[in-house]
Design a protein around this motif. Structure first.
Motif, PDB file in Angstrom:
ATOM      1  N   SER A   1      43.048  14.461  24.105  1.00  0.00           N
ATOM      2  CA  SER A   1      41.833  14.805  23.354  1.00  0.00           C
ATOM      3  C   SER A   1      41.901  16.194  22.716  1.00  0.00           C
ATOM      4  N   ASN A   2      42.592  17.125  23.364  1.00  0.00           N
ATOM      5  CA  ASN A   2      42.664  18.490  22.822  1.00  0.00           C
ATOM      6  C   ASN A   2      44.024  18.805  22.203  1.00  0.00           C
TER       7      ASN A   2
ATOM      8  N   GLU B   1      43.774   9.389  27.607  1.00  0.00           N
ATOM      9  CA  GLU B   1      42.830   9.760  26.543  1.00  0.00           C
ATOM     10  C   GLU B   1      42.337  11.185  26.718  1.00  0.00           C
ATOM     11  N   GLN B   2      42.031  11.566  27.961  1.00  0.00           N
ATOM     12  CA  GLN B   2      41.570  12.926  28.227  1.00  0.00           C
ATOM     13  C   GLN B   2      42.663  13.942  27.900  1.00  0.00           C
TER      14      GLN B   2
ATOM     15  N   ARG C   1      43.931   8.875  14.843  1.00  0.00           N
ATOM     16  CA  ARG C   1      44.064  10.332  14.757  1.00  0.00           C
ATOM     17  C   ARG C   1      45.097  10.679  13.685  1.00  0.00           C
TER      18      ARG C   1
ATOM     19  N   LEU D   1      45.898   5.392  19.332  1.00  0.00           N
ATOM     20  CA  LEU D   1      45.783   6.838  19.180  1.00  0.00           C
ATOM     21  C   LEU D   1      46.321   7.307  17.829  1.00  0.00           C
TER      22      LEU D   1
END
Length: 392
Positions: free
Chosen positions: A47-48, A43-44, A82, A78
C-alpha cells in the motif's frame, strides 16, 4: 517489518527497507479463503510502495494450484490497478516448479518480471561444476584429508554428532566424514545436480550408508534453524561474490553451541622451487583472474574476520600446506595440470586474454609441476582453516 506465521508449515514476512514480501514453507490450502490473512498482509505491504515491489518465493517448497491462483490473481490485480507499480518475482532453481509457474505471469503483464536468484548469485558456477573437473576434486580431497581429519577433531568434530556438509560438491569429503567420525546424522548439500548424482554413485560404490544428499541453495537453504552440531563448508566461500550470505545460512542451521568449519585458499601464496619467480607471478595472476569473475581465491586469511562479523565467537584459525611430499608427487602435479586447463585456458579465454598472456600464464603452472616432480624440488598449496562457535 511485518511478520506473521499462518501455520507451522507456512510463513510470510515483509521487509519495508527492501520492499520485499517473502513466502516461506509449504503453501497448500484447500480453499482460497484460507489465504485471506496472507493476501491482506500482501495488500498492506504494497500500500505504501511505489516503483518496484518484490515478491520472494525462493524458500517456498510447496504450493498447490489453489494458492498459486490466489496469489497470481492478486499480483495481476495490483499491477493492473496501480499505474505506479511494478512487481518482480524472485524464484530459485532449487525449487524447479516455481520459475515455471510464476513465469506465466510475465506473459500476462509487462509490469511483472521473474528471475531465478541462483543464476546471478553464482558467477563462477559454470567453472566449478565442469564434469571434467570431478577427478581433480577427488585428488584434491585426497591431498587435504590427511591434514583435515586431525584438524576436524581439534575444531570440535566428534562421533555421534548431527553434521552438515554444505557445498559438498562430489561428496567424497562427506564419505570420509562418515567413515572417520560416524555422525549420528550427516546431510550433504550442493547446488549441482550432476555433482550430487556422482556423490550418490560414489557412496553406493563404496557401500557407505547414512549420508542424506540434498539439492539446495547454500545461500537460502531449505533446512530448519538450529539443527546441526557441526557444519562444514570447504573451498566454497571463495566461489561466491557475497560469502557473508553463505555464512549467515551456516550460522542459522547450526545449533547454539555448535561450530561452523570453513576452509579456503590464498592462491597467491602457492609456491615452488626451482622456478619460483615464474610460479609466483602466475598465482598472483590467478587471484586477479578470479576477481574478474567476482570470486575471491585470496579469502583464506579473511576467514577469521568473516566469522566474527557473522556473529560467531571463540573463532579459531590456522593453515596447512599441501605439498608434493604428501604421498605421490604425481597427485600434486595432476591437480596443478587441471588448474592450468581451467585458469589459463577456459577462464582466461572467457576474460578475453590474448595468446601471449595465456602462454606466459600457463608456463607458471608448468613450472609448478616441474617443481613438484623434480627430485630435489618443493611445491606447496596453502589452505586456511577456520571455525567459530554459535553463541548459546
Amino acid at each position: 517489518m511485518i511478520a506473521e506465521k499462518m501455520t507451522q508449515a507456512f510463513q510470510w514476512t515483509y521487509n519495508e527497507n527492501d520492499q520485499e514480501f517473502s513466502l516461506h514453507g509449504s503453501l497448500r490450502p484447500q480453499r482460497a479463503d484460507e489465504l485471506s490473512n496472507c493476501i491482506s498482509a500482501l495488500e498492506q505491504s504494497v500500500s505504501n510502495v511505489s516503483g518496484m515491489f518484490y515478491v520472494n518465493v525462493r524458500r517456498l517448497v510447496r504450493m498447490n494450484n489453489v494458492a498459486f491462483h490466489a496469489l497470481g490473481c492478486k499480483i495481476l490485480d495490483l499491477v493492473r490497478t496501480r499505474t505506479d507499480l511494478k512487481v518482480h518475482v524472485t524464484t530459485s532453481s532449487v525449487v524447479g516448479w516455481a520459475t515455471r509457474k510464476f513465469a506465466v505471469l510475465e506473459t500476462m503483464s509487462d509490469k511483472i518480471t521473474v528471475s531465478e536468484y541462483d543464476n546471478e548469485f553464482y558467477p563462477g558456477q559454470s567453472f566449478v561444476e565442469d564434469s571434467a573437473f570431478i577427478h581433480v576434486l577427488r585428488t584434491q580431497t585426497k591431498l587435504t584429508w590427511r591434514h583435515e581429519k586431525d584438524l576436524l577433531a581439534k575444531h570440535g568434530l566428534k562421533p555421534g554428532m548431527q553434521v552438515a556438509d554444505i557445498c559438498c560438491g562430489i561428496g567424497d569429503f562427506a564419505v570420509l566424514l562418515q567413515k572417520e567420525f560416524a555422525p549420528d546424522r550427516l546431510v550433504a548439500l550442493d547446488h549441482s545436480r550432476a555433482s550430487l548424482d556422482y556423490a550418490r554413485r560414489v557412496a553406493s560404490d563404496f557401500g557407505v550408508r547414512g549420508i542424506d544428499y540434498v539439492f539446495g541453495d547454500a545461500a537460502d537453504m531449505l533446512l530448519e534453524d538450529n539443527q546441526f552440531d557441526f557444519v562444514t563448508c570447504r573451498h566454497s566461500l571463495q566461489v561466491f561474490d557475497r560469502p557473508e550470505r553463505i555464512l549467515k545460512e551456516l550460522f542459522r542451521i547450526c545449533k547454539p553451541g555448535g561450530r561452523v568449519y570453513v576452509t579456503n585458499e590464498k592462491n597467491s601464496h602457492c609456491l615452488g622451487e626451482p622456478r619460483g619467480e615464474s610460479i609466483q607471478w602466475t598465482y598472483t595472476e590467478v587471484a586477479k583472474l578470479w576477481h574478474h569473475f567476482d570470486m575471491d581465491i585470496e579469502i583464506g586469511p579473511k576467514s577469521r574476520r568473516l566469522l566474527i562479523e557473522g556473529g560467531f565467537e571463540d573463532v579459531s584459525i590456522g593453515s596447512f600446506m599441501v605439498t608434493n611430499t604428501d604421498g605421490n608427487p604425481q597427485d600434486f602435479a595432476d591437480v596443478i595440470e587441471s588448474w592450468k586447463k581451467l585458469f589459463a585456458d577456459t577462464m582466461a579465454t572467457q576474460r578475453g586474454d590474448d595468446e601471449a598472456f595465456k602462454e606466459k600464464f600457463a608456463k607458471g603452472f608448468d613450472d609448478h609441476i616441474f617443481a613438484a616432480l623434480h627430485p630435489k624440488g618443493y611445491a606447496g598449496w596453502p589452505i586456511w582453516v577456520a571455525s567459530g562457535r554459535k553463541p548459546l
